[in-house]
Motif scaffolding. Sequence first.
Motif, PDB file in Angstrom:
ATOM      1  N   SER A 173       0.876  -1.233  -0.127  1.00  0.00           N
ATOM      2  CA  SER A 173       0.157   0.071  -0.161  1.00  0.00           C
ATOM      3  C   SER A 173       0.722   1.184  -0.192  1.00  0.00           C
ATOM      4  O   SER A 173       1.901   1.269   0.604  1.00  0.00           O
ATOM      5  CB  SER A 173      -0.921   0.179   1.133  1.00  0.00           C
ATOM      6  N   VAL A 174       0.383   2.335  -0.726  1.00  0.00           N
ATOM      7  CA  VAL A 174       1.353   3.549  -0.705  1.00  0.00           C
ATOM      8  C   VAL A 174       0.448   4.619  -0.162  1.00  0.00           C
ATOM      9  O   VAL A 174      -0.897   4.806  -0.678  1.00  0.00           O
ATOM     10  CB  VAL A 174       1.667   3.743  -2.215  1.00  0.00           C
ATOM     11  N   ASP A 175       1.195   5.249   0.608  1.00  0.00           N
ATOM     12  CA  ASP A 175       0.555   6.636   1.236  1.00  0.00           C
ATOM     13  C   ASP A 175       1.463   7.691   1.125  1.00  0.00           C
ATOM     14  O   ASP A 175       2.050   7.887   2.142  1.00  0.00           O
ATOM     15  CB  ASP A 175       0.082   6.292   2.583  1.00  0.00           C
ATOM     16  N   VAL A 176       1.693   8.417   0.021  1.00  0.00           N
ATOM     17  CA  VAL A 176       2.529   9.523  -0.064  1.00  0.00           C
ATOM     18  C   VAL A 176       1.825  10.697  -0.819  1.00  0.00           C
ATOM     19  O   VAL A 176       0.990  10.386  -1.556  1.00  0.00           O
ATOM     20  CB  VAL A 176       3.624   9.236  -1.243  1.00  0.00           C
ATOM     21  N   ASP A 177       1.900  11.881   0.011  1.00  0.00           N
ATOM     22  CA  ASP A 177       1.253  13.006  -0.395  1.00  0.00           C
ATOM     23  C   ASP A 177       1.884  13.710  -1.736  1.00  0.00           C
ATOM     24  O   ASP A 177       2.928  13.328  -2.136  1.00  0.00           O
ATOM     25  CB  ASP A 177       0.957  14.099   1.037  1.00  0.00           C
ATOM     26  N   ASN A 178       1.385  14.953  -2.028  1.00  0.00           N
ATOM     27  CA  ASN A 178       1.764  15.543  -3.064  1.00  0.00           C
ATOM     28  C   ASN A 178       3.097  16.297  -3.120  1.00  0.00           C
ATOM     29  O   ASN A 178       3.676  16.606  -3.700  1.00  0.00           O
ATOM     30  CB  ASN A 178       0.941  16.713  -3.522  1.00  0.00           C
ATOM     31  N   CYS A 179       3.560  16.456  -1.688  1.00  0.00           N
ATOM     32  CA  CYS A 179       4.664  16.946  -1.455  1.00  0.00           C
ATOM     33  C   CYS A 179       5.618  15.901  -1.421  1.00  0.00           C
ATOM     34  O   CYS A 179       6.999  16.121  -0.985  1.00  0.00           O
ATOM     35  CB  CYS A 179       4.522  17.591  -0.250  1.00  0.00           C
ATOM     36  N   GLY A 180       5.411  14.685  -1.605  1.00  0.00           N
ATOM     37  CA  GLY A 180       6.320  13.504  -1.578  1.00  0.00           C
ATOM     38  C   GLY A 180       6.874  13.260  -0.138  1.00  0.00           C
ATOM     39  O   GLY A 180       7.711  12.657  -0.204  1.00  0.00           O
ATOM     40  N   ALA A 181       5.938  12.895   0.682  1.00  0.00           N
ATOM     41  CA  ALA A 181       6.017  12.500   2.060  1.00  0.00           C
ATOM     42  C   ALA A 181       5.154  11.666   2.266  1.00  0.00           C
ATOM     43  O   ALA A 181       3.973  11.625   1.935  1.00  0.00           O
ATOM     44  CB  ALA A 181       5.993  13.719   3.144  1.00  0.00           C
ATOM     45  N   GLY A 182       5.503  10.230   2.953  1.00  0.00           N
ATOM     46  CA  GLY A 182       4.641   9.428   3.271  1.00  0.00           C
ATOM     47  C   GLY A 182       5.189   7.960   3.496  1.00  0.00           C
ATOM     48  O   GLY A 182       6.606   7.704   3.604  1.00  0.00           O
ATOM     49  N   THR A 183       4.285   6.806   3.163  1.00  0.00           N
ATOM     50  CA  THR A 183       4.859   5.492   3.485  1.00  0.00           C
ATOM     51  C   THR A 183       4.718   4.553   2.267  1.00  0.00           C
ATOM     52  O   THR A 183       3.481   4.779   1.570  1.00  0.00           O
ATOM     53  CB  THR A 183       4.622   4.943   4.776  1.00  0.00           C
ATOM     54  N   ILE A 184       5.448   3.573   2.183  1.00  0.00           N
ATOM     55  CA  ILE A 184       5.002   2.339   1.417  1.00  0.00           C
ATOM     56  C   ILE A 184       5.099   1.172   2.118  1.00  0.00           C
ATOM     57  O   ILE A 184       6.087   0.720   2.930  1.00  0.00           O
ATOM     58  CB  ILE A 184       6.004   1.874   0.115  1.00  0.00           C
ATOM     59  N   GLU A 185       3.949   0.546   2.346  1.00  0.00           N
ATOM     60  CA  GLU A 185       3.826  -0.679   3.408  1.00  0.00           C
ATOM     61  C   GLU A 185       3.827  -1.818   2.433  1.00  0.00           C
ATOM     62  O   GLU A 185       3.143  -2.162   1.698  1.00  0.00           O
ATOM     63  CB  GLU A 185       2.459  -0.485   4.040  1.00  0.00           C
ATOM     64  N   ARG A 186       4.815  -2.920   2.769  1.00  0.00           N
ATOM     65  CA  ARG A 186       5.076  -4.063   1.996  1.00  0.00           C
ATOM     66  C   ARG A 186       4.793  -5.289   3.109  1.00  0.00           C
ATOM     67  O   ARG A 186       5.386  -5.218   4.105  1.00  0.00           O
ATOM     68  CB  ARG A 186       6.331  -4.558   1.420  1.00  0.00           C
ATOM     69  N   SER A 187       3.738  -6.261   2.854  1.00  0.00           N
ATOM     70  CA  SER A 187       3.421  -7.331   3.705  1.00  0.00           C
ATOM     71  C   SER A 187       3.400  -8.889   2.884  1.00  0.00           C
ATOM     72  O   SER A 187       2.945  -8.894   1.753  1.00  0.00           O
ATOM     73  CB  SER A 187       2.208  -7.047   4.304  1.00  0.00           C
ATOM     74  N   TRP A 188       3.867  -9.712   3.706  1.00  0.00           N
ATOM     75  CA  TRP A 188       3.966 -11.063   3.062  1.00  0.00           C
ATOM     76  C   TRP A 188       3.185 -12.109   4.246  1.00  0.00           C
ATOM     77  O   TRP A 188       3.472 -12.060   5.334  1.00  0.00           O
ATOM     78  CB  TRP A 188       5.330 -11.699   2.907  1.00  0.00           C
ATOM     79  N   TYR A 189       2.308 -12.722   3.354  1.00  0.00           N
ATOM     80  CA  TYR A 189       1.354 -13.578   4.174  1.00  0.00           C
ATOM     81  C   TYR A 189       1.773 -15.118   3.806  1.00  0.00           C
ATOM     82  O   TYR A 189       1.377 -15.482   2.601  1.00  0.00           O
ATOM     83  CB  TYR A 189       0.042 -13.484   4.125  1.00  0.00           C
TER      84      TYR A 189
END
Length: 559
Positions: free
Chosen positions: A502-518
């Motif tokens: 999942s990607v949560d990055v705003d227009n200013c280029g700040a945020g997170t990318i979440e990677r998950s393995w099940y």
Amino acid sequence: MDESCEVWLTPELLLTTAVSDPSDFAIQIQAADGTPVPNPISTPWLDQPLTVTVTQLSSGNACWTTVTAHDALKPTLVACPALEVACDVVPDTLPFPQAVDNCDGEPAVTLELIQTLQPDICAGTVELVRVFSATDFSGNVSDTCQQLIRVLYPPLPIFPADVSWTCETYQADPQVVEPAASGEVQVHAGGYCPYTVSWSDETVAQCGNTFRILRTWTVMDWCSGQVITSGLNGTDNTQLIKIVDNTPPQITPPAFELVADQQGANGCVSQGFVPPAVVTDCQQGVSIQVFTPVGELIYANGVDGSAGGQVPPPGLPLGTHPITWLAIDACGNVAAQTVEVEVHDLTPPVAVCDAVTEVTLSQDGTAHVPAAAFDDGSHDDCCIDHFEARRLTDACGDSSSVAFGPDVVFCCADATAGMQTVVVRVYDCDGNFNDCMALVEVTDKMLPVVHSCPADTTITCDYYFDALDAPLQTGDLTVLLPFGFPDVEDNCLTGVAGATFSVDVDNCGAGTIERSWYITDPSGNGPVVCAQTIYVEHVSDFVVEFPADYVGQCGDTLP
């Protein structure tokens, strides 16, 4: 014919006139068929008419005549020596004297008569005279000769010695007890002899079918009127003939094996039947005993081992054991024969398998299960030795798994393939076997183990917008591979599926990318979760430069 059976023809013998010179004449002799005949005339031309021609050589004059040669000389008996002979000799059978003749090589000798001079042997001798003559083939008869024959009084007899025969010999030929085989009296009888011979037997039974014959020989001397009881060489007129048995019976044991048929205190045993041995003996009543390490047989006929018998309790265990036959005949001769007999278990065990056996794979993804693990009470009358097993089908790429062996190997492929069938073979201690089948449920109960997850990391917004934003917008996750992959271990898992993100990055280029393995293995163990956060930072590292002041004129264009 002269003494040499020849006659020489001369002119003087043939001519009627005087002969002054015999050499002036030639003589020619011919047989009736014209065959020339030599001079002198010899035996082949005896008594044949011959034609003789005499020729005078000086004048050539000749005459002829017929001549027949005859033998007029009588044969001669060479000698008629006196003879002393035994009283049982027949005078006619004594040898004749020899005769000689000038022409006949074998004149016929004729016994003209036998004259008795002294006929009574009881006087010591009998005297006879034999008169002979000889005749040649021309019919000439010799003078007679007389031969004196003195018939002597016989010596004492020699009685036969005692003799023994084995019962085997007697059974093969019962005539061996007759005088022709067991011995006769050596005695002069018949003819002029005063002896007569007879015998009588008394039979005495001995052990079994053996016996003795007491044979009494009666030799009567009619001159003395006495029975002779002692003979030459110290022999007497009583002879003992024995039929004896000194030979033990012959035992030929049978070829056989015993089968374990009872459950003993310490395993299975045999109380089986021991067949009879072949026992040969000249006796009929042979007693047979049979012994085993656990005692004498229980005889089938209730008397002895001639009909075989059963091994007595407690029976013979598996293995090799001595069996001894003892045979005693009616004369006490004993024979023994021992053979080693094997006791076998010929009955296969009863194989009983677990209906369903659950097998759990180990950490390496396999399970080595001993064949005995599938047993559910297999049993045998004697003893169980070992188990072997094999798979019915091979699912693990190992062709040897469908051959019987001490264990069975299962693998990860079995955990998702349903029930597996195993054939179990049960062996007893004598090599007999039987089979049963077991169903095996192979399970994998181990969770995947995550040794490490990719570490959280931070990237700049420039990197995000330059390298990640557009691919992630299209779902291309390969751009995230440089950020790491979980280190996962599982016995049956061969790889880790892709992560969710999942990607949560705003227009200013700040945020997170979440990677998950099940992470879940093929048997459904899991999930085991592994997560990574990639931080995207906004970076304000720009510089603002304002333009310089500007003074211009009305109507100028601004720069």
